[in-house]
Design a protein around this motif. Structure first.
Motif, PDB file in Angstrom:
ATOM      1  N   ASP A 146      -0.388 -13.344   1.393  1.00  0.00           N
ATOM      2  CA  ASP A 146      -1.131 -14.345   2.162  1.00  0.00           C
ATOM      3  C   ASP A 146      -1.485 -15.549   1.299  1.00  0.00           C
ATOM      4  O   ASP A 146      -1.373 -16.701   1.737  1.00  0.00           O
ATOM      5  N   TYR A 147      -1.905 -15.281   0.059  1.00  0.00           N
ATOM      6  CA  TYR A 147      -2.282 -16.361  -0.848  1.00  0.00           C
ATOM      7  C   TYR A 147      -1.080 -17.257  -1.161  1.00  0.00           C
ATOM      8  O   TYR A 147      -1.166 -18.483  -1.071  1.00  0.00           O
ATOM      9  N   LEU A 151      -3.382  -0.630  -3.289  1.00  0.00           N
ATOM     10  CA  LEU A 151      -2.276  -1.489  -3.708  1.00  0.00           C
ATOM     11  C   LEU A 151      -1.673  -2.236  -2.521  1.00  0.00           C
ATOM     12  O   LEU A 151      -1.270  -3.388  -2.656  1.00  0.00           O
ATOM     13  N   THR A 152      -1.644  -1.605  -1.361  1.00  0.00           N
ATOM     14  CA  THR A 152      -1.114  -2.257  -0.162  1.00  0.00           C
ATOM     15  C   THR A 152      -1.936  -3.497   0.170  1.00  0.00           C
ATOM     16  O   THR A 152      -1.395  -4.554   0.490  1.00  0.00           O
ATOM     17  N   GLU A 153      -3.253  -3.384   0.068  1.00  0.00           N
ATOM     18  CA  GLU A 153      -4.118  -4.532   0.343  1.00  0.00           C
ATOM     19  C   GLU A 153      -3.923  -5.622  -0.710  1.00  0.00           C
ATOM     20  O   GLU A 153      -3.917  -6.814  -0.390  1.00  0.00           O
ATOM     21  N   VAL A 154      -3.752  -5.231  -1.968  1.00  0.00           N
ATOM     22  CA  VAL A 154      -3.492  -6.205  -3.037  1.00  0.00           C
ATOM     23  C   VAL A 154      -2.215  -6.988  -2.720  1.00  0.00           C
ATOM     24  O   VAL A 154      -2.184  -8.221  -2.822  1.00  0.00           O
ATOM     25  N   MET A 155      -1.171  -6.271  -2.296  1.00  0.00           N
ATOM     26  CA  MET A 155       0.107  -6.928  -1.988  1.00  0.00           C
ATOM     27  C   MET A 155      -0.036  -7.869  -0.780  1.00  0.00           C
ATOM     28  O   MET A 155       0.516  -8.963  -0.780  1.00  0.00           O
ATOM     29  N   GLN A 157     -11.234 -13.466  -6.279  1.00  0.00           N
ATOM     30  CA  GLN A 157     -12.409 -12.704  -5.877  1.00  0.00           C
ATOM     31  C   GLN A 157     -12.045 -11.673  -4.805  1.00  0.00           C
ATOM     32  O   GLN A 157     -12.551 -10.555  -4.813  1.00  0.00           O
ATOM     33  N   SER A 158     -11.139 -12.026  -3.897  1.00  0.00           N
ATOM     34  CA  SER A 158     -10.731 -11.079  -2.855  1.00  0.00           C
ATOM     35  C   SER A 158      -9.986  -9.892  -3.456  1.00  0.00           C
ATOM     36  O   SER A 158     -10.077  -8.774  -2.942  1.00  0.00           O
ATOM     37  N   LEU A 159      -9.276 -10.124  -4.558  1.00  0.00           N
ATOM     38  CA  LEU A 159      -8.561  -9.019  -5.217  1.00  0.00           C
ATOM     39  C   LEU A 159      -9.543  -7.965  -5.733  1.00  0.00           C
ATOM     40  O   LEU A 159      -9.226  -6.779  -5.759  1.00  0.00           O
ATOM     41  N   LEU A 160     -10.723  -8.424  -6.135  1.00  0.00           N
ATOM     42  CA  LEU A 160     -11.731  -7.484  -6.641  1.00  0.00           C
ATOM     43  C   LEU A 160     -12.185  -6.508  -5.566  1.00  0.00           C
ATOM     44  O   LEU A 160     -12.635  -5.407  -5.871  1.00  0.00           O
ATOM     45  N   LYS A 161     -12.082  -6.921  -4.315  1.00  0.00           N
ATOM     46  CA  LYS A 161     -12.555  -6.094  -3.213  1.00  0.00           C
ATOM     47  C   LYS A 161     -11.448  -5.270  -2.570  1.00  0.00           C
ATOM     48  O   LYS A 161     -11.710  -4.527  -1.634  1.00  0.00           O
ATOM     49  N   ALA A 162     -10.220  -5.402  -3.074  1.00  0.00           N
ATOM     50  CA  ALA A 162      -9.085  -4.676  -2.499  1.00  0.00           C
ATOM     51  C   ALA A 162      -9.294  -3.169  -2.651  1.00  0.00           C
ATOM     52  O   ALA A 162      -9.752  -2.695  -3.681  1.00  0.00           O
ATOM     53  N   LYS A 163      -8.966  -2.450  -1.583  1.00  0.00           N
ATOM     54  CA  LYS A 163      -9.170  -1.006  -1.577  1.00  0.00           C
ATOM     55  C   LYS A 163      -7.971  -0.228  -2.103  1.00  0.00           C
ATOM     56  O   LYS A 163      -8.106   0.884  -2.574  1.00  0.00           O
ATOM     57  N   GLU A 189      -8.541   1.629  -7.278  1.00  0.00           N
ATOM     58  CA  GLU A 189      -9.936   1.212  -7.189  1.00  0.00           C
ATOM     59  C   GLU A 189     -10.398   0.633  -8.509  1.00  0.00           C
ATOM     60  O   GLU A 189     -10.123   1.191  -9.569  1.00  0.00           O
ATOM     61  N   ILE A 190     -11.081  -0.488  -8.427  1.00  0.00           N
ATOM     62  CA  ILE A 190     -11.652  -1.108  -9.621  1.00  0.00           C
ATOM     63  C   ILE A 190     -13.002  -0.454  -9.858  1.00  0.00           C
ATOM     64  O   ILE A 190     -13.819  -0.356  -8.944  1.00  0.00           O
TER      65      ILE A 190
END
Length: 132
Positions: A100-101, A91-95, A83-89, A15-16
């Motif tokens: 996707d990017y 590590l799985t979502e970050v990956m 910006q979407s990385l900032l909202k990642a919940k 979490e950021i």
């Protein structure tokens, strides 16, 4: 601590911190505004140069316009990704976001290279056409 005789380890939640997220979002907003201002200035400058130099060929105009459009699209995509990385919940979502990017950018670059190749070919063919 054990589940059916096996150890169970929990992955810590990624979490950021809220303050850092707010600051980063503000920075991305400023970066996006600066980029949009740069693009509008570049487009205005390109238009002025073309008006002053009547010998600029339509093919060269198409190439520069398309290159500018690609650059704008690619930077916007990168800003959206960051910006979407900032909202990642986690590590799985970050990956997943990263995967996707990268896939999206590879598709976009392949399409852009193909389109640019066609535009360059047309411009080259138009340049060697006999005047008449």
């Amino acid at each position: 601590m054990s589940d059916n005789g096996r150890d169970h380890f929990e992955i810590p939640k990624f979490e950021i911190p809220k303050d850092m997220r707010s600051m980063a979002e503000a920075s991305f907003g400023q970066a996006r505004q600066a980029f949009e201002k740069f693009v509008s200035t570049a487009q205005a400058t390109a238009g002025t140069i073309e008006e002053r130099n009547a010998s600029v060929r339509a093919g060269a105009k198409d190439i520069s316009s398309k290159a500018l459009a690609y650059a704008e699209k690619n930077v916007q995509s990168s800003l959206d990704y960051a910006q979407s990385l900032l909202k990642a919940k986690d590590l799985t979502e970050v990956m997943k976001l990263h995967s996707d990017y990268v896939q999206g950018q590879m598709r976009a670059l392949a399409e852009q290279a193909s389109e640019m190749g066609q535009i360059v070919s047309r411009a080259a063919m138009d340049a060697v056409k006999p005047k008449g």
